[in-house]
Design a protein around this motif. Sequence first.
Motif, PDB file in Angstrom:
ATOM      1  N   THR A  46       4.880 -11.768   1.989  1.00 21.20           N
ATOM      2  CA  THR A  46       5.045 -10.651   2.907  1.00 21.20           C
ATOM      3  C   THR A  46       5.629  -9.466   2.146  1.00 21.20           C
ATOM      4  O   THR A  46       6.189  -9.637   1.051  1.00 21.20           O
ATOM      5  N   ALA A 255      14.452  -5.311   6.664  1.00 20.80           N
ATOM      6  CA  ALA A 255      13.300  -4.760   5.956  1.00 20.80           C
ATOM      7  C   ALA A 255      13.525  -3.302   5.606  1.00 20.80           C
ATOM      8  O   ALA A 255      13.230  -2.861   4.492  1.00 20.80           O
ATOM      9  N   ARG A 376       6.825  -1.736  10.530  1.00 14.94           N
ATOM     10  CA  ARG A 376       5.709  -2.284   9.760  1.00 14.94           C
ATOM     11  C   ARG A 376       5.864  -1.818   8.308  1.00 14.94           C
ATOM     12  O   ARG A 376       6.198  -0.658   8.057  1.00 14.94           O
ATOM     13  N   ARG A 384      -0.396  -6.529   0.962  1.00  8.22           N
ATOM     14  CA  ARG A 384       0.606  -7.179   1.813  1.00  8.22           C
ATOM     15  C   ARG A 384       0.921  -6.252   2.971  1.00  8.22           C
ATOM     16  O   ARG A 384       1.242  -5.084   2.765  1.00  8.22           O
ATOM     17  N   ASP A 385       0.860  -6.789   4.168  1.00 11.90           N
ATOM     18  CA  ASP A 385       1.048  -5.988   5.372  1.00 11.90           C
ATOM     19  C   ASP A 385       1.786  -6.846   6.396  1.00 11.90           C
ATOM     20  O   ASP A 385       1.331  -7.933   6.753  1.00 11.90           O
ATOM     21  N   SER A 386       2.935  -6.362   6.837  1.00  8.41           N
ATOM     22  CA  SER A 386       3.703  -7.132   7.817  1.00  8.41           C
ATOM     23  C   SER A 386       3.142  -7.008   9.225  1.00  8.41           C
ATOM     24  O   SER A 386       3.496  -7.796  10.108  1.00  8.41           O
ATOM     25  N   GLN A 389       5.970  -5.468  14.126  1.00  2.39           N
ATOM     26  CA  GLN A 389       6.815  -6.557  14.601  1.00  2.39           C
ATOM     27  C   GLN A 389       8.207  -6.017  14.920  1.00  2.39           C
ATOM     28  O   GLN A 389       8.591  -4.927  14.491  1.00  2.39           O
TER      29      GLN A 389
END
Length: 407
Positions: A46, A255, A376, A384-386, A389
């Motif tokens: 991630t 994050a 995001r 890679r892309d979260s 959320q």
Amino acid sequence: MDPITHAASGAVAMLAMPHRPASRWAVPLAALAAASPDMDVAFAHTPLQFLLLHRGITHSLAAAPLLGLVFALAGYTLWRPKTAQHWRFAKTWLFMTAMILLHIWLDCITTYGTMILQPFSDMRIRLNAVFIIDLLLTLPLLWAVWRWRARRGLLLLAVAWMFVYPAISIGLNAWHTAQTRDNLAAQGRAPQNIVVLPDAFSPFFWRALYTEATPRGLMVCAQGLTALGQPHGPETTAPALPESLARDLARQSVAARAFLQFTLLPVVAPLPADMLPGDMLPGDSTSAVQPADAPSPSYIMVHDQRFGTSLALVRSIMAMRPSADIPFKYMAELAPAPATAELDTPSADSSQESGKAAAPALDAAPAHTQRLLRERMRFSDSRRDSLWQAPRPPTQPGLLQWLVGLR
């Protein structure tokens, strides 16, 4: 630094050794050891894991002897008695550890940032000496492996080049920084947080980033420079991420905290329509995560000017990438926070790092004014892309934060 340069550095180092083991595996093992710390990307699935793991524990000084031991054991052919001119195990271990340290050095001289003090500190070291792909560094190493395999004197020069060339570039960086400050002062400008970075084809081209107070607010300016320190191309500007908003984001999301600690002079922009959440199409006034009578959320994109270029040719080449986009970006869905909102998340000290301006005091304010609804992160080059959320609140810094990315 790119994997080819890392592998070539290990091969050159082994070829330059006197009385090296007479094994066909000697040079490949050295090349593999010199490239091995980048195995961390295999465990990063991630964007958050990528930030916390890449150039992290496998690139740390504390882990170097352990990785060196692994490759010393794997390189049994170098110290087994049947191998002609075999080394002792201790010498093999020392050499393999040196290859790990060589990898760390070549990563530290770039602009990305390497956490060499993990697991004790997440401080990123960046010396801003060479571009991420530097032909003046790589080609001599490849030439040495190809043409100078039997000429130890020239191989030693190639080994020295891995240290002399970055040292020269570090000196040029300091000179360009002083030149940029003087040139802007001569124009009656008062820049802050000047950071000079190598551009593609450095040391012939450089980029200067700096913040400047303007009637439109604090702006991050980017100016290309020639080898003589003269401006090259137009100056570009973008709104700087306000420190208050940086604090709000970092105190509500692990994050966001990791991303902001990674960035240099982050900038903020409205989120493009094609990046909006699927339940928030252009023209909609509500989000699925908010009550219908709640204020309409706003959307922002935060990114870093560090990975750009002032050269049109290089921009056109970068635009041909399969996932051509801003390499690292963080997106947030925000809503005004209640006036009484208090944060109870633990604080962590902001880190200072080589070549980086002082980071915002992310934990200085007792309350936030913007509530983070969703977030995001998208790293286009690594795919890679979260996706969108809910934010995860920060945990304790350091090793525990590193472990968060593994859960």
